[in-house]
Design a protein around this motif. Structure first.
Motif, PDB file in Angstrom:
ATOM      1  N   GLY A  11       0.834  -1.198   0.000  1.00 25.94           N
ATOM      2  CA  GLY A  11       0.000   0.000   0.000  1.00 25.94           C
ATOM      3  C   GLY A  11       0.866   1.244   0.000  1.00 25.94           C
ATOM      4  O   GLY A  11       1.911   1.282   0.647  1.00 25.94           O
ATOM      5  N   VAL A  13       0.287   5.181   0.895  1.00 21.63           N
ATOM      6  CA  VAL A  13      -0.672   6.151   1.424  1.00 21.63           C
ATOM      7  C   VAL A  13      -0.008   7.527   1.417  1.00 21.63           C
ATOM      8  O   VAL A  13       1.129   7.671   1.853  1.00 21.63           O
ATOM      9  CB  VAL A  13      -1.166   5.722   2.823  1.00 21.63           C
ATOM     10  N   ALA A  44      -4.465   9.556   2.483  1.00 17.93           N
ATOM     11  CA  ALA A  44      -4.477   9.279   3.919  1.00 17.93           C
ATOM     12  C   ALA A  44      -5.891   9.319   4.485  1.00 17.93           C
ATOM     13  O   ALA A  44      -6.233   8.516   5.356  1.00 17.93           O
ATOM     14  CB  ALA A  44      -3.591  10.285   4.650  1.00 17.93           C
ATOM     15  N   PHE A  47      -7.623   6.025   4.459  1.00 14.78           N
ATOM     16  CA  PHE A  47      -6.745   4.909   4.812  1.00 14.78           C
ATOM     17  C   PHE A  47      -7.500   3.862   5.648  1.00 14.78           C
ATOM     18  O   PHE A  47      -8.133   4.194   6.646  1.00 14.78           O
ATOM     19  CB  PHE A  47      -5.562   5.446   5.623  1.00 14.78           C
ATOM     20  N   ILE A  58       3.930  -1.116   3.613  1.00 12.03           N
ATOM     21  CA  ILE A  58       3.191   0.132   3.465  1.00 12.03           C
ATOM     22  C   ILE A  58       4.200   1.272   3.313  1.00 12.03           C
ATOM     23  O   ILE A  58       5.151   1.395   4.096  1.00 12.03           O
ATOM     24  CB  ILE A  58       2.266   0.409   4.660  1.00 12.03           C
ATOM     25  N   ILE A  60       4.554   5.359   3.163  1.00 16.85           N
ATOM     26  CA  ILE A  60       3.884   6.605   3.539  1.00 16.85           C
ATOM     27  C   ILE A  60       4.591   7.749   2.818  1.00 16.85           C
ATOM     28  O   ILE A  60       5.825   7.840   2.845  1.00 16.85           O
ATOM     29  CB  ILE A  60       3.938   6.798   5.062  1.00 16.85           C
ATOM     30  N   VAL A  77      -2.790   8.483  10.547  1.00 13.45           N
ATOM     31  CA  VAL A  77      -1.927   7.402  10.046  1.00 13.45           C
ATOM     32  C   VAL A  77      -0.772   7.196  11.028  1.00 13.45           C
ATOM     33  O   VAL A  77      -0.452   6.066  11.422  1.00 13.45           O
ATOM     34  CB  VAL A  77      -1.391   7.735   8.629  1.00 13.45           C
TER      35      VAL A  77
END
Ligand SMILES: Cc1cc2nc3c(=O)[nH]c(=O)nc-3n(C[C@H](O)[C@H](O)[C@H](O)COP(=O)(O)O)c2cc1C
Length: 152
Positions: A11, A13, A44, A47, A58, A60, A77
């Motif tokens: 993922g 984000v 975000a 999320f 993940i 960010i 987050v």
């Protein structure tokens, strides 16, 4: 768990106001696609916190606000990761910022310190404003660091 390219869940984000960090997140997505992986890219605000543990990795991507701070849209987050032990999730933190400010990409540093403790942090990346062509090799190295930590 033995992972193969096709079943690795990644993922990305991000949060972005003027588009720089969105562009960076998309560069990272392109990097993963070039490596044969199909990450899910999302903002975000949407999320899926309850599904954190469904991901193998993940990423960010955040801009920096105030004086080296995490933007409000990224706080949930940050808190979701901070409140759990997620050592089995590989993470990477990337961000855009502006060297005009004394604390360049400070939000990346704040995330990095927390993710190092709570997760298996594999990579961090700071980009000045909008990503340039010269940043793409850096994005590829970032992706390669994530994949190496995933054992791929
Ligand atoms: C009020 C304000 C405060 C900022 N503070 C910082 C900062 O402390 N450090 C930094 O590196 N960049 C700072 N920036 C710059 C942004 O992080 C940078 O422009 C970023 O690329 C914006 O991302 P976006 O286009 O995805 O919204 C600040 C920008 C604004 C408007």
């Amino acid at each position: 768990m033995a992972l193969t390219n096709c079943d690795t869940r990644i993922g990305i984000v991000y949060t972005s106001v003027s588009g720089n960090t969105k562009d960076l997140a998309e560069c990272l997505k392109t990097g993963f696609l070039q490596c044969g992986l199909s990450p899910i890219l999302g903002e975000a605000r949407g999320f899926p916190f309850e599904k954190l543990k469904d991901f193998d990795a993940i990423i960010i991507a955040t801009y920096t606000w105030g004086n080296g701070e995490i933007p409000g849209s990224m706080r949930p987050v940050y808190e979701a990761f901070e409140q759990q032990n997620l050592k089995n999730i590989v993470t990477g933190i990337a961000g855009t910022g502006d060297r005009f400010y004394p604390n360049f990409c400070g939000a990346v540093d704040v995330f990095r310190d927390m993710l190092y403790v709570r997760t298996t942090l594999a990579a961090s990346l700071k980009v000045e404003l909008a990503p340039q062509d010269s940043d793409f090799p850096r994005c590829i190295r970032f992706v390669e660091s994530i994949l190496k930590r995933l054992g791929q």
